[in-house]
Design an enzyme around this catalytic site. Structure first.
Site, PDB file in Angstrom:
ATOM      1  N   ASP A  84       0.800  -1.222   0.000  1.00  0.00           N
ATOM      2  CA  ASP A  84       0.000   0.000   0.000  1.00  0.00           C
ATOM      3  C   ASP A  84       0.830   1.268   0.000  1.00  0.00           C
ATOM      4  OD1 ASP A  84       0.732  -0.947   2.547  1.00  0.00           O
ATOM      5  OD2 ASP A  84      -0.846   0.163   3.558  1.00  0.00           O
ATOM      6  N   GLU A 142      -0.619  -2.332   5.238  1.00  0.00           N
ATOM      7  CA  GLU A 142       0.347  -2.227   6.334  1.00  0.00           C
ATOM      8  C   GLU A 142       0.251  -0.859   6.989  1.00  0.00           C
ATOM      9  OE1 GLU A 142       3.724  -1.046   8.555  1.00  0.00           O
ATOM     10  OE2 GLU A 142       3.316  -0.229   6.564  1.00  0.00           O
ATOM     11  N   GLU A 143       0.060   0.179   6.173  1.00  0.00           N
ATOM     12  CA  GLU A 143       0.044   1.535   6.709  1.00  0.00           C
ATOM     13  C   GLU A 143      -1.129   1.775   7.653  1.00  0.00           C
ATOM     14  OE1 GLU A 143       2.418   3.450   6.559  1.00  0.00           O
ATOM     15  OE2 GLU A 143       3.574   3.016   4.754  1.00  0.00           O
TER      16      GLU A 143
END
Length: 413
Positions: A84, A142-143
């Site tokens: 991402d 992930e962010e």
């Protein structure tokens, strides 16, 4: 004497298709996708895996991708890349800069996908040189902190073999050619906190009839700066960042509420709990002093766990990296305050190794002020999440080689 794993890694990566991988990287960088929206990125990654001969599954935990390549008896090794991008307007001026307004690969995840694609292709082409099972994972979100957990919850390990060891890496600022390893705590835990201040709204010309939540929020923000400096022991590492304040709709209206968003970085649960208690106490105290009609809402939100490398696993990978890249390229920088959800893929507590790859272009590094003071020069560089973060294309090949070497450190005996 060079180990078999190192020799094999060098042999398999001697003729990397670097131009093709650079084209892939530039394409991914031009087309960033936010957390949970990585449809194009996932499709491109899955296509490459299928072409390389992997049994491939898509749509895991949203847009997650996993590929399996079986190579006989041996351990199951998982390699992971996150996919991402971030809500950042790119300011690099690169010819392949983001074409999506307000979205940018400002943390290097496009490079991570490129590295893993190259490693997957190389290891498939050289499958006769190793024995075991290779699992490669393209992870979404992930962010936002939920991608790894979402993949596990959505049956990742019902679709691919459970790994015996997990490996991952991250692009970071620093002169190209370094591969920092930490045999233990490498990345911190993080916790988001939302504070809602309840005031009493009214006309901007008659503040005496209101309880202004904006002023109260300002006092809270100022007082929060003492949490780390006055309540966390100096021997502990912690960071408290106020990342957002929202209040009001017009200049002449005193609003009824104000919202504050915080992010905490800690390296122990005890420090985290102490900081949360201090935040709650400060918010309630300032609201009481201001005469707010009700207590503030203090709500812990999303979080990441600590990332703690298994010492023996990390030593094994670091040793092969030293052989492949040179003794001086691998060192222990100590734990970082950044955070990751990679460890959540180790759902059964499997050992893992996570390391860094430095990516700053030579001309940018040479121009950084600070002379021989390495930390000062690093502080001057565009960091991850900066609109100016721009890894050098020269790291495409070495980043593939690090993953190949890491995998072979377990798949070759």
């Amino acid at each position: 004497m060079t180990s078999t794993a190192a020799r094999t890694a060098l042999d398999l990566t001697a003729d990397l298709p670097v131009p093709d991988l650079e084209d892939l990287y530039r394409d991914l960088h031009r087309h960033p996708e936010l957390s949970g929206q990585e449809h194009r990125t996932a499709a491109r990654f899955a296509e490459r895996l299928r072409r390389a001969g992997y049994d491939t599954a898509e749509g895991i935990g949203g847009t997650g991708v996993a590929g399996v390549l079986r190579g006989g008896d041996g351990p199951v090794v998982l390699l992971r890349a996150d996919m991402d991008a971030l809500p950042v307007q790119e300011e690099t001026g690169l010819p392949y800069a983001s074409g999506t307004p307000g979205v940018m690969h400002a943390c290097g995840h496009d490079l991570h996908v490129t590295w893993l694609t190259g490693a997957a292709q190389v290891l498939a082409a050289g499958r006769e040189t190793w024995s075991g099972t290779l699992v490669v994972v393209g992870q979404p979100a992930e962010e936002s902190g939920g991608g790894a957990a979402a993949m596990v919850a959505d049956g990742l390990y019902a679709r691919v073999p459970r790994p015996d060891v997990l490996l991952g890496q991250h692009a970071v600022p620093g002169p190209v050619g370094l591969y920092p390893h930490v045999p233990g705590l490498i990345m911190s835990a993080t916790t988001d906190v939302e504070i809602v201040v309840h005031g009493r709204g009214g006309h901007g010309s008659r503040p005496e009839t209101t309880v202004d939540p904006v002023v109260t929020a300002a006092y809270i923000v100022t007082r929060l700066q003492t949490v780390v400096s006055r309540e966390v022991p100096p021997r502990e590492s912690a960071v408290l960042t106020v990342g957002r304040i929202e209040a009001g709709t017009a200049a002449n209206i005193i609003p009824s509420t104000a919202r504050i968003s915080l992010n905490l970085r800690t390296q122990s649960e005890a420090v985290r709990d102490r900081m949360l208690a201090a935040i709650r106490r400060i918010a309630e105290g300032e609201c009481l002093a201001a005469g707010c009609p009700r207590k503030p809402e203090v709500t812990p939100g999303g979080s990441y766990p600590l990332t703690v490398n298994d010492a023996e696993t990390d030593r094994r990978v670091a040793d092969v990296h030293r052989e492949v890249f040179g003794e001086g390229t691998v060192f222990d920088p100590g734990p970082a305050m950044g955070s990751e959800d990679f460890s959540l893929l180790a759902a059964d507590g499997q050992p893992y190794s996570y390391w860094f790859v430095t990516t700053t272009p030579a001309e940018t590094w040479d121009a950084a002020p600070g002379g021989d003071d390495l930390p000062a020069r690093l502080d001057a560089l565009p960091s991850n999440h900066s609109p100016h973060f721009a890894p050098d294309l020269s790291v495409v090949g070495p980043g593939v080689r690090t993953l190949v070497a890491g995998a072979l450190s377990h798949l070759v005996r």
